[in-house]
Each structure stands twice: as C-alpha cells, then as structure tokens.
Design a protein around this motif. Structure first.
Motif, short mmCIF file in Angstrom:
data_model
loop_
_atom_site.label_atom_id
_atom_site.label_comp_id
_atom_site.label_asym_id
_atom_site.label_seq_id
_atom_site.Cartn_x
_atom_site.Cartn_y
_atom_site.Cartn_z
N CYS A 273 0.89 -1.45 0.09
CA CYS A 273 -0.22 0.26 0.06
C CYS A 273 1.06 1.14 0.27
O CYS A 273 1.72 1.43 0.77
N GLU B 73 -2.71 1.10 -4.36
CA GLU B 73 -1.85 -1.09 -3.72
C GLU B 73 -2.23 -1.43 -5.16
O GLU B 73 -2.18 -1.28 -5.91
N GLY C 153 0.56 -4.97 2.31
CA GLY C 153 -0.41 -5.47 2.91
C GLY C 153 -1.84 -5.02 2.28
O GLY C 153 -1.25 -3.63 1.42
N THR C 154 -3.11 -5.13 1.92
CA THR C 154 -4.07 -4.33 1.25
C THR C 154 -4.07 -2.97 1.76
O THR C 154 -4.22 -2.83 3.40
N CYS C 155 -4.33 -1.84 1.26
CA CYS C 155 -4.67 -1.06 1.56
C CYS C 155 -5.75 -0.82 2.60
O CYS C 155 -4.81 -0.09 4.02
N MET C 156 -6.89 -1.43 2.76
CA MET C 156 -7.47 -2.05 3.37
C MET C 156 -6.87 -2.04 5.17
O MET C 156 -7.38 -1.63 6.41
N ASP C 157 -6.18 -3.32 4.89
CA ASP C 157 -5.17 -3.26 6.33
C ASP C 157 -4.38 -2.61 6.35
O ASP C 157 -4.46 -1.89 7.79
N VAL C 158 -4.11 -1.94 5.93
CA VAL C 158 -2.73 -1.63 6.22
C VAL C 158 -3.53 -0.02 7.08
O VAL C 158 -2.70 1.12 8.20
N ASN D 91 -6.39 0.26 8.42
CA ASN D 91 -7.13 0.15 9.31
C ASN D 91 -5.85 0.13 10.43
O ASN D 91 -5.80 -0.13 12.17
N LEU D 92 -4.25 -1.12 10.64
CA LEU D 92 -3.25 -0.66 11.43
C LEU D 92 -3.05 0.71 11.67
O LEU D 92 -2.69 1.02 13.26
N LEU E 53 4.20 -3.43 9.22
CA LEU E 53 3.96 -3.22 7.27
C LEU E 53 4.56 -2.68 7.22
O LEU E 53 4.79 -3.00 6.01
#
Length: 187
Positions: A129, A135, A163-168, A170-171, A186
């Motif tokens: 990401c 992504e 990781g996916t942008c959504m996971d990144v 969120n983290l 990450l």
C-alpha cells in the motif's frame, strides 16, 4: 551516382619539402565514423572500391581519446603498460549514472537513462500500500510504476505498508498499546 570527396594529406619531409597525397573517400563505408575525425590512423583502405573510410574504433579496441571511438563508446583510462585505453560502452563511463529504477541504454548511440521494466508475472503476491491508498500486488509492480512516475517528473509514491490498503490504513488508524517503540509489521 557516386559522390567522391577528396581528402588531402600534407606531409612535411625531413628536408622541409611538402608532399601532398590524394585520398578518395568512399561514398559508403562498412563502419561507423569516429567521434573526432582528426586522427589519420583511423583511415582504413577499402581495396575493393579503392577508396578510404574514416572508421572509429570498436568496443575493446585501443584508443588514445574518446574521439578515436565510434559514437556510443568512450575511451577508458590509459593502461599503465600500453599507455592506451580501450573503447567501451558509453553507459560504462564514470560520468554516466542513472537514478533508482533506471538503467543506462544506448539510444541512437547516446547513453540514456530509461526505466528498468521488470517482468512481474512470476513475482509472489505480497501487496504493498502506497501513499494515496494506491495498492500494488507486489514490490515489482510498485517499482515499475515509480519509474514511470519519475519519467514524467512525478515523485515516487512512498510505501505506507505491506498488505492491502484497507488492512494498512486500519492498522495505522488504530492506537497500538505500546506506542513509540512498538514493532510495525507493515514496514
């Protein structure tokens, strides 16, 4: 119709007399000309057509200066034994350097920095990401894209995480329990 160019070479003899020699230059030569045609040692006789060509030295041949080499080559530093350099690819010149994501390639005999384009088809999928929630399936696609961006004067996209942008995202938006010295998986 062949156009012939006459070259004249003036030679000064030991007793001061000048001798003029007449050379006929070939209309077509099977070699590339030197970058500087002032060296008479580069004149090669074409016995089939009874004419002369100015031929630049090719790769790995001895040279005194870059002018002795044909275009796209440069003359390396002189060897301590022979006192001469050798003609080498201009991309290997110490004066030629390319940026990250680029490689040197001769384009019309001119050393030019171009994008390194990687074949990403067999690369493992490990999403990246980048800034702006862009992504990429893996680092290979990321590097190809950044080279394209640099070519059109855009800055490379910084990596936000693996990781996916959504996971990144969120983290990054969640508050870690141990902020400050926490390990970031990450990056």
């Amino acid at each position: 119709m062949r156009t012939l160019i006459f070259l004249f070479c003036l030679i000064l003899t030991a007793n001061g007399n000048i001798i003029s020699l007449d050379f006929t230059q070939c209309s077509e030569c099977d070699c590339k000309p030197p970058q500087n045609s002032s060296n008479p040692a580069l004149m090669v006789h074409d016995s089939e057509n009874d004419c002369y060509c100015m031929c630049g030295n090719t790769r790995s041949h001895a040279c005194d200066s870059t002018g002795d080499c044909h275009s796209g080559l440069f003359c390396t530093a002189p060897d301590s034994e022979t006192g001469q350099g050798v003609c080498d690819d201009a991309c290997n010149s110490p004066h030629m350097s390319c940026e990250t994501y680029e490689r040197c390639e001769l384009v019309n005999d001119i050393p030019t920095c171009i994008c390194k384009v990687f074949d990403c088809s067999s690369s493992l999928t490990r999403p990246i990401c980048a800034e702006g929630n862009v992504e990429f399936p893996n680092r290979c696609f990321y590097e190809n894209t950044n080279c394209d961006r640099k070519r059109v004067s855009l800055t490379p996209l910084p990596i936000l995480g693996h990781g996916t942008c959504m996971d990144v995202v969120n983290l990054l938006n969640s508050e870690p329990e141990n902020s400050g010295n926490a390990y970031n998986p990450l990056l």
